[in-house]
Every structure is written in C-alpha cells, then in structure tokens.
Design a protein around this motif. Structure first.
Motif, PDB file in Angstrom:
ATOM      1  N   VAL A 137       3.219   6.482  -7.226  1.00 24.15           N
ATOM      2  CA  VAL A 137       4.866   6.773  -6.431  1.00 24.15           C
ATOM      3  C   VAL A 137       4.953   6.159  -5.361  1.00 24.15           C
ATOM      4  O   VAL A 137       6.121   5.465  -5.101  1.00 24.15           O
ATOM      5  CB  VAL A 137       4.450   8.502  -6.322  1.00 24.15           C
ATOM      6  N   GLY A 138       3.697   5.704  -4.270  1.00 26.49           N
ATOM      7  CA  GLY A 138       4.008   5.308  -3.128  1.00 26.49           C
ATOM      8  C   GLY A 138       4.394   3.795  -3.357  1.00 26.49           C
ATOM      9  O   GLY A 138       5.230   3.245  -2.450  1.00 26.49           O
ATOM     10  N   ALA A 139       3.803   2.998  -4.247  1.00 27.12           N
ATOM     11  CA  ALA A 139       4.088   1.839  -4.563  1.00 27.12           C
ATOM     12  C   ALA A 139       5.289   1.331  -5.006  1.00 27.12           C
ATOM     13  O   ALA A 139       6.201   0.560  -4.790  1.00 27.12           O
ATOM     14  CB  ALA A 139       3.161   0.981  -5.327  1.00 27.12           C
ATOM     15  N   PHE A 140       5.867   2.612  -5.813  1.00 25.06           N
ATOM     16  CA  PHE A 140       6.963   2.562  -6.671  1.00 25.06           C
ATOM     17  C   PHE A 140       8.190   2.793  -5.815  1.00 25.06           C
ATOM     18  O   PHE A 140       9.232   1.965  -5.657  1.00 25.06           O
ATOM     19  CB  PHE A 140       7.131   3.530  -7.770  1.00 25.06           C
ATOM     20  N   LEU A 141       8.093   3.637  -4.852  1.00 24.04           N
ATOM     21  CA  LEU A 141       9.166   3.972  -3.695  1.00 24.04           C
ATOM     22  C   LEU A 141       9.218   2.767  -2.884  1.00 24.04           C
ATOM     23  O   LEU A 141      10.336   2.372  -2.486  1.00 24.04           O
ATOM     24  CB  LEU A 141       8.830   5.318  -3.099  1.00 24.04           C
ATOM     25  N   LEU A 142       8.101   2.088  -2.530  1.00 23.80           N
ATOM     26  CA  LEU A 142       8.195   0.990  -1.454  1.00 23.80           C
ATOM     27  C   LEU A 142       8.974  -0.153  -2.081  1.00 23.80           C
ATOM     28  O   LEU A 142       9.790  -1.076  -1.494  1.00 23.80           O
ATOM     29  CB  LEU A 142       6.898   0.665  -0.930  1.00 23.80           C
ATOM     30  N   TRP A 143       8.993  -0.133  -3.383  1.00 26.29           N
ATOM     31  CA  TRP A 143       9.528  -1.545  -4.118  1.00 26.29           C
ATOM     32  C   TRP A 143      10.884  -1.030  -4.549  1.00 26.29           C
ATOM     33  O   TRP A 143      11.965  -1.786  -4.257  1.00 26.29           O
ATOM     34  CB  TRP A 143       8.744  -1.625  -5.442  1.00 26.29           C
ATOM     35  N   LYS A 144      10.958   0.357  -4.958  1.00 27.98           N
ATOM     36  CA  LYS A 144      12.475   0.635  -5.592  1.00 27.98           C
ATOM     37  C   LYS A 144      13.499   0.595  -4.317  1.00 27.98           C
ATOM     38  O   LYS A 144      14.535   0.298  -4.532  1.00 27.98           O
ATOM     39  CB  LYS A 144      12.521   2.129  -6.245  1.00 27.98           C
ATOM     40  N   HIS A 145      12.997   1.205  -3.187  1.00 28.96           N
ATOM     41  CA  HIS A 145      13.981   1.491  -1.975  1.00 28.96           C
ATOM     42  C   HIS A 145      14.016   0.306  -1.056  1.00 28.96           C
ATOM     43  O   HIS A 145      14.562   0.379   0.225  1.00 28.96           O
ATOM     44  CB  HIS A 145      13.732   2.870  -1.505  1.00 28.96           C
ATOM     45  N   ARG A 146      13.124  -0.741  -1.575  1.00 32.46           N
ATOM     46  CA  ARG A 146      13.349  -2.037  -0.628  1.00 32.46           C
ATOM     47  C   ARG A 146      12.701  -1.801   0.771  1.00 32.46           C
ATOM     48  O   ARG A 146      13.428  -2.223   1.879  1.00 32.46           O
ATOM     49  CB  ARG A 146      14.565  -2.632  -0.811  1.00 32.46           C
ATOM     50  N   ILE A 162      -8.568   7.142   2.148  1.00 30.45           N
ATOM     51  CA  ILE A 162      -8.191   7.892   3.553  1.00 30.45           C
ATOM     52  C   ILE A 162      -7.869   6.639   4.507  1.00 30.45           C
ATOM     53  O   ILE A 162      -6.714   6.838   5.283  1.00 30.45           O
ATOM     54  CB  ILE A 162      -9.490   8.175   4.202  1.00 30.45           C
ATOM     55  N   VAL A 163      -8.161   5.409   4.205  1.00 31.47           N
ATOM     56  CA  VAL A 163      -7.813   4.110   5.061  1.00 31.47           C
ATOM     57  C   VAL A 163      -6.305   3.836   4.630  1.00 31.47           C
ATOM     58  O   VAL A 163      -5.424   3.372   5.525  1.00 31.47           O
ATOM     59  CB  VAL A 163      -8.879   3.073   4.745  1.00 31.47           C
ATOM     60  N   VAL A 164      -6.023   4.046   3.366  1.00 31.89           N
ATOM     61  CA  VAL A 164      -4.630   3.685   2.749  1.00 31.89           C
ATOM     62  C   VAL A 164      -3.375   4.701   3.548  1.00 31.89           C
ATOM     63  O   VAL A 164      -2.767   4.321   4.073  1.00 31.89           O
ATOM     64  CB  VAL A 164      -4.553   3.938   1.123  1.00 31.89           C
ATOM     65  N   SER A 165      -4.186   5.956   3.677  1.00 31.29           N
ATOM     66  CA  SER A 165      -3.169   6.958   4.204  1.00 31.29           C
ATOM     67  C   SER A 165      -3.066   6.739   5.814  1.00 31.29           C
ATOM     68  O   SER A 165      -2.044   6.959   6.201  1.00 31.29           O
ATOM     69  CB  SER A 165      -3.681   8.461   3.958  1.00 31.29           C
ATOM     70  N   PHE A 222       1.676  -1.695   0.465  1.00 26.79           N
ATOM     71  CA  PHE A 222       2.004  -1.923  -0.839  1.00 26.79           C
ATOM     72  C   PHE A 222       0.771  -2.285  -1.581  1.00 26.79           C
ATOM     73  O   PHE A 222       0.511  -1.748  -2.743  1.00 26.79           O
ATOM     74  CB  PHE A 222       3.159  -2.660  -1.181  1.00 26.79           C
ATOM     75  N   PHE A 223       0.113  -3.145  -0.956  1.00 22.87           N
ATOM     76  CA  PHE A 223      -1.220  -3.960  -1.698  1.00 22.87           C
ATOM     77  C   PHE A 223      -2.258  -2.743  -1.770  1.00 22.87           C
ATOM     78  O   PHE A 223      -3.024  -2.596  -2.584  1.00 22.87           O
ATOM     79  CB  PHE A 223      -1.685  -4.996  -0.781  1.00 22.87           C
ATOM     80  N   CYS A 260      -1.736   0.407  -2.049  1.00 27.12           N
ATOM     81  CA  CYS A 260      -1.549   1.537  -2.819  1.00 27.12           C
ATOM     82  C   CYS A 260      -1.648   0.940  -4.021  1.00 27.12           C
ATOM     83  O   CYS A 260      -2.203   1.810  -5.044  1.00 27.12           O
ATOM     84  CB  CYS A 260       0.138   2.010  -2.796  1.00 27.12           C
ATOM     85  N   THR A 261      -1.560  -0.208  -4.436  1.00 31.28           N
ATOM     86  CA  THR A 261      -1.821  -0.914  -5.865  1.00 31.28           C
ATOM     87  C   THR A 261      -3.280  -0.767  -5.795  1.00 31.28           C
ATOM     88  O   THR A 261      -3.803  -0.653  -7.289  1.00 31.28           O
ATOM     89  CB  THR A 261      -1.269  -2.328  -5.826  1.00 31.28           C
ATOM     90  N   MET A 262      -4.219  -1.282  -5.017  1.00 29.52           N
ATOM     91  CA  MET A 262      -5.648  -1.320  -5.251  1.00 29.52           C
ATOM     92  C   MET A 262      -6.114   0.031  -5.082  1.00 29.52           C
ATOM     93  O   MET A 262      -7.003   0.289  -5.924  1.00 29.52           O
ATOM     94  CB  MET A 262      -6.230  -1.801  -3.621  1.00 29.52           C
ATOM     95  N   GLY A 263      -5.652   1.191  -4.658  1.00 30.08           N
ATOM     96  CA  GLY A 263      -5.854   2.541  -4.711  1.00 30.08           C
ATOM     97  C   GLY A 263      -5.784   2.878  -6.133  1.00 30.08           C
ATOM     98  O   GLY A 263      -6.710   3.681  -6.772  1.00 30.08           O
ATOM     99  N   LEU A 264      -4.669   2.539  -6.715  1.00 29.29           N
ATOM    100  CA  LEU A 264      -4.157   2.844  -8.181  1.00 29.29           C
ATOM    101  C   LEU A 264      -5.419   2.189  -9.148  1.00 29.29           C
ATOM    102  O   LEU A 264      -5.921   2.965  -9.948  1.00 29.29           O
ATOM    103  CB  LEU A 264      -2.882   2.555  -8.407  1.00 29.29           C
ATOM    104  N   VAL A 265      -5.724   1.202  -8.986  1.00 23.17           N
ATOM    105  CA  VAL A 265      -6.720   0.390  -9.933  1.00 23.17           C
ATOM    106  C   VAL A 265      -8.098   1.057  -9.608  1.00 23.17           C
ATOM    107  O   VAL A 265      -8.729   1.486 -10.603  1.00 23.17           O
ATOM    108  CB  VAL A 265      -6.824  -0.928  -9.285  1.00 23.17           C
ATOM    109  N   ILE A 266      -8.470   1.298  -8.302  1.00 20.75           N
ATOM    110  CA  ILE A 266      -9.592   1.904  -7.842  1.00 20.75           C
ATOM    111  C   ILE A 266      -9.924   3.438  -8.712  1.00 20.75           C
ATOM    112  O   ILE A 266     -11.011   3.824  -9.244  1.00 20.75           O
ATOM    113  CB  ILE A 266     -10.004   2.069  -6.495  1.00 20.75           C
TER     114      ILE A 266
END
Length: 233
Positions: A203-212, A87-90, A118-119, A121-127
C-alpha cells in the motif's frame, strides 16, 4: 431602473470569483496540495509508517520469543531481522512525513528520501513474502514431527520407524510439547504478521507511485517574485 444589477450577472461574477480563488489555491499549493497529501485523514506517509513500526516491533518480539524455546532455531525460523528492517523502513517514513515541502533548497533531499522510502517498501514486501514462505515450510514440518526427550534436548524425526530418517535436534528443550505445539503457533503468528506487513508495504509503495509523491519542487517561479509562488513539475 436603468442602473439595476442583473441577478444573472451577479451570480456569474460570484462563480468567476470562486473559480479564480480555486485556481489560485491550486497554483500556490494550498488546500489542493494539502488534500492530495492526505490518506484516510492522515498526511502520507504517517499512517503507513505507523503501521510498519507496530508490525516490525511485533515481528521482532515474536521472533525473540521463539528463540527462548530453543537456541538451536535457525535465523530463517526466527525472522527478527525482518522486523528490524521494517522498523528502519518506518523511521524513513516518519522522516519523510516530518520534512516540510519547501522549494528548491531541499528538493534533491526530498526526492532522495521518497525514492529511498519507495525502495525500502518494495524490499520490505519481498522480505515479508520470503519470511512467509519459510514460516509455511517450518509450520508444515513441525506438524509432522515425532519427538522424544533426551536429557536437555529434544530429538524429532519425520518418520520414527525409518532408521535413516533425518533427525532434528533442539537443545535447551526439556519438554518436547514446546516444539510440536508452541513453535507451530509462533510460525502461524509470524505468517499472519508478515502478511499484514507485506500488505502495508504494498500500500505504501502503491500510494507513493499513484499520487506521485516522488514529484519534487524544481524551483520554477510563477507570478511576481514577491508572491513567491512555486509550481510543481
């Protein structure tokens, strides 16, 4: 007759004007930039943040329902913390969506927010992956239980014929069917929700990285000062 206009010349002039207009739109960050900021018809990261919010609420709600079965359940068995973090990430994603891309003044704030999102989203993925691992373990464990009621608690063991087998005690349970049937269902539901949560974060982290999207305005001015045309770097 000598003053007629060539059709080829007219078409060439029209194409040149169209190319010039497109180039101008690209430099000023008009429709080209607006199109780059959209994903599935929604401006990034609105759709991703909305899914993260809904999944976070769902994970937390299911976890609190699991606590009502027995107060003896561990925190790793009831991952409400994973839902709260999502929820915090959102919320960070919604803030990032609401920020207007303005030159120079808010460049550092925008960059920090994008890096933070980005950080997170990555942490949410790991959790989410960690939660899935815990839920899988407890799902297999509860399916192997042999339970019996003892007053206001339920005593479960993996091998009832082994006198030294490990015993799991759940207090506040008057019906052991809640442990051997309802609880595994909640574990399975948590696995599905956290899997969806992990995919959305990826997907969120990937889009943030891909589309710069981490690119921010550095305040480089092109053209006349009155036009206030700014260029991304």
């Amino acid at each position: 007759m000598g003053s007629g206009t060539s059709p080829m010349g007219s078409a060439g002039g029209g194409n040149a004007a169209a190319d010039k207009e497109k180039k101008g739109q690209g430099e000023t960050g008009g429709p080209v930039l607006e199109k780059a900021q959209k994903c599935c018809g929604c401006r990034f990261p609105l759709l991703v943040a909305l899914l993260q919010l809904l999944l976070g609420i769902a994970v937390a709600a299911v976890a609190f329902l699991m606590v009502t079965i027995s107060s003896s359940l561990l925190a790793r068995e009831t991952p409400h913390w994973a839902g709260i973090i999502m929820i915090v990430v959102s919320l960070v994603g919604f803030i990032l969506f609401c920020i207007t891309r303005v030159p120079d003044e808010s460049a550092s704030a925008q960059f920090i927010l994008k890096l933070l999102y980005f950080f997170l989203c990555t942490m949410g993925l790991v959790i989410s992956v960690v939660v899935i691992a815990f839920q899988c373990y407890h799902y297999v464990l509860t399916n192997s239980y042999s339970c019996k009621e003892m007053g206001e608690y339920c005593s479960c063991t993996l091998d009832p014929e082994d006198p030294i087998a490990r015993t799991f005690t759940y207090s506040g349970v008057t019906d052991c069917s809640a442990i051997v049937s309802t609880l595994p269902m909640y574990y399975l539901l948590q696995m599905v929700l956290n899997l969806a949560q992990a995919i959305v974060c990826l997907v969120g982290a990937f889009l943030l990285w891909k589309h710069r999207y981490q690119v921010f305005f550095a305040g480089l001015q092109t053209g006349s000062p009155s036009a206030q045309n700014w260029q991304k770097v």
